[in-house]
Design an enzyme around this catalytic site. Structure first.
Site, PDB file in Angstrom:
ATOM      1  CG  HIS A 214       0.726   5.695  -0.026  1.00 63.95           C
ATOM      2  ND1 HIS A 214       1.673   5.744  -1.021  1.00 63.95           N
ATOM      3  CD2 HIS A 214       1.408   5.709   1.145  1.00 63.95           C
ATOM      4  CE1 HIS A 214       2.875   5.782  -0.476  1.00 63.95           C
ATOM      5  NE2 HIS A 214       2.749   5.769   0.832  1.00 63.95           N
TER       6      HIS A 214
ATOM      7  CG  ASP B  51      -2.482   0.660  -1.616  1.00 58.88           C
ATOM      8  OD1 ASP B  51      -1.916  -0.277  -1.042  1.00 58.88           O
ATOM      9  OD2 ASP B  51      -2.122   1.845  -1.521  1.00 58.88           O
TER      10      ASP B  51
ATOM     11  CD  GLN C 210      -0.342   0.644   6.100  1.00 56.51           C
ATOM     12  OE1 GLN C 210      -0.309   0.025   7.166  1.00 56.51           O
ATOM     13  NE2 GLN C 210       0.681   1.355   5.674  1.00 56.51           N
TER      14      GLN C 210
ATOM     15  CE  LYS D 177       3.790   0.074   3.409  1.00 57.81           C
ATOM     16  NZ  LYS D 177       4.221   1.281   4.073  1.00 57.81           N
TER      17      LYS D 177
ATOM     18  CB  CYS E  79       3.062   9.089   0.777  1.00 50.55           C
ATOM     19  SG  CYS E  79       4.838   9.077   0.981  1.00 50.55           S
TER      20      CYS E  79
HETATM   21  N1  PMP Z   1      -0.038   2.173  -0.151  1.00 51.14           N
HETATM   22  C1  PMP Z   1      -0.133   2.321   1.169  1.00 51.14           C
HETATM   23  C2  PMP Z   1      -1.502   2.375   1.798  1.00 51.14           C
HETATM   24  C3  PMP Z   1       1.013   2.438   1.937  1.00 51.14           C
HETATM   25  O1  PMP Z   1       0.909   2.597   3.272  1.00 51.14           O
HETATM   26  C4  PMP Z   1       2.276   2.382   1.319  1.00 51.14           C
HETATM   27  C5  PMP Z   1       3.554   2.523   2.099  1.00 51.14           C
HETATM   28  N2  PMP Z   1       3.552   3.610   2.987  1.00 51.14           N
HETATM   29  C6  PMP Z   1       2.328   2.204  -0.073  1.00 51.14           C
HETATM   30  C7  PMP Z   1       1.153   2.100  -0.771  1.00 51.14           C
HETATM   31  C8  PMP Z   1       3.608   2.133  -0.814  1.00 51.14           C
HETATM   32  O2  PMP Z   1       4.321   0.987  -0.470  1.00 51.14           O
HETATM   33  P1  PMP Z   1       5.865   0.855  -0.823  1.00 51.14           P
HETATM   34  O3  PMP Z   1       6.517   2.126  -0.373  1.00 51.14           O
HETATM   35  O4  PMP Z   1       6.289  -0.312  -0.031  1.00 51.14           O
HETATM   36  O5  PMP Z   1       5.968   0.628  -2.299  1.00 51.14           O
END
Ligand code: PMP
Length: 404
Positions: A121, A198, A201, A224, A362
């Site tokens: 991401h 990270d 998920q 999440k 993203c």
């Molecule tokens: N890493 C992953 C794998 C994500 O799915 C997301 C959120 N889509 C993020 C990082 C970023 O998280 P946040 O927008 O809550 O900071």
């Protein structure tokens, strides 16, 4: 006892609403999950009954709020097998990665290497790009195979004496692939690199033990995980956090301040400048309590069952391409519909009450890897049902008819 999604649904007030006159079918939990009553109540209770700023006061409300805030830290620590002083509250997963990257960056030199993967991401890409731009570090990319797995042989070959950091997704928000964090960490440590996962998920779908993985850093977001927005967790091994310089300056992160000198607080407070997200931390604590009280294995089986059911029904559709088919993957379905833009697919599905995400998620390097500019994504959560899964497939079939 079989997993009872209907009973779970009663904990989520929003799930009883309608969209365009149809029952809401929420398949966008990978972007942000809905909130159980326990979270809503915990935050409301704090605001209605016991709220003040933390750490500073000697009065009852300040002490009660500080206790609730620190209790949330202990809950987060217990949830991932960490010690409480290894848990930093951030405003989300994104800020947590930025905190680590900027801290580590201070001691990196031109030519030092950082290993990422094609399935990251942007939250786990852009902060490292900053170091490429500002410090001259080199980014190395682990390729992704056609079915959506990390190419482990290539990963092994990328690791070497110049590798300082390995930063990888524990579970892809697009492919659903769940990576074997423990062996990825072992390989990184074999060359003396720091490893960050990270977990935005993964943490939602499987129990995580940061000590067992041997992660140096592990990050995730609250929203999440059925908690509120504005809160995230950075786990760092005590000695690794201690080695990081402060991220932001302000109140509560100092030891002492004079006109010519400053000392800093120990972690985690060193990284929590200013008034922290107090209510959000309390809400996240409630979400963790709520989730920890569920049968997580049964949840994982339920979510996987929904995915498998949908995948099987889609098998005969020659107008649909699924992106990400790794063995053991989580309940995330990314797909494209021939002749249709993903945004149009999502908008038509919405008319049937079905909420899915569409776009690059993203993850532009990954989109490029699979030769698409966007995809639609249905993500399944503990509160989704087989009836909803079927309604989604039916709505998708009707949607496709617009483009046939
Ligand atoms: N890493 C992953 C794998 C994500 O799915 C997301 C959120 N889509 C993020 C990082 C970023 O998280 P946040 O927008 O809550 O900071």
């Amino acid at each position: 006892m079989a997993f009872d999604a209907e009973a779970i649904r009663r904990d989520f007030p929003i799930l009883s609403r309608q969209v365009h006159g149809k029952p809401l079918i929420y398949l966008d939990s990978a972007a942000s999950a809905q909130k159980p009553r326990a979270v809503i109540d915990a935050m409301t209770h704090a605001m209605e009954y016991s709220y003040a700023n933390v750490h500073r006061g000697l009065h009852t409300l300040a002490n009660e709020t500080t206790d609730a805030y620190e209790a949330a830290r202990r809950k987060a620590a217990a949830f991932i097998g960490a010690d409480e002083n290894e848990i930093v509250f951030t405003k989300g997963g994104t800020e947590a990665v930025n905190l680590v990257a900027s801290g580590i960056g201070a001691s990196l030199h031109p030519g030092d290497e950082i290993v990422l993967s094609e399935m990251e991401h942007h939250a786990n890409i852009v902060p490292w790009h900053f170091l490429r731009e500002r410090k001259g570090v080199v980014l190395k990319w682990v390729p992704v195979t056609d079915d959506g797995q990390l190419d482990l042989e290539a990963y092994q070959n990328l690791l070497g004496p110049k590798t300082r950091v390995v930063a990888l997704s524990h579970m892809s928000n697009v492919l659903g692939t769940i990576n074997d964090a423990k062996s990825l960490a072992r390989m990184a440590h074999d060359v003396g690199a720091l490893v960050l996962f990270d977990g935005c998920q993964a943490i939602v779908h499987k129990p995580v033990d940061v000590k067992d993985i041997d992660a140096d850093f592990y990050v995730f977001s609250g929203h999440k995980l059925y908690g509120p927005t504005g809160i995230g967790i950075l786990y760092g091994k005590a000695e690794k956090l201690a080695a990081l310089p402060p991220y932001q300056g302000g109140g509560e992160m100092i030891g002492a301040v004079s006109m010519d000198e400053i000392t800093y607080a120990d972690p985690p407070h060193r990284f929590e400048a200013g008034t922290p997200p107090i209510l959000e931390a309390i809400g996240l604590g409630a979400a963790i309590d709520w989730l920890a009280g569920q049968d997580r294995l049964a949840i994982a089986q339920h979510e996987h069952g929904l995915y498998a059911h949908v995948r099987e029904r889609l098998a005969g559709f020659n107008w649909l391409r699924v992106i990400g088919e790794a063995p053991g993957k989580g309940a995330i379905l990314s797909f494209t519909v021939d002749g249709a833009h993903a945004h149009d697919v999502a908008q038509i599905l919405d008319r049937y009450g079905v909420a899915v995400r569409a776009g690059t998620h993203c993850a532009e390097p990954l989109m490029r890897r699979f030769g698409v500019t966007s995809s639609a994504r249905a993500s399944f959560a503990l509160y989704n049902t087989v009836e909803e899964a079927d309604a989604f497939v039916d709505a998708l079939t009707k949607t496709q008819a617009f483009f046939a």
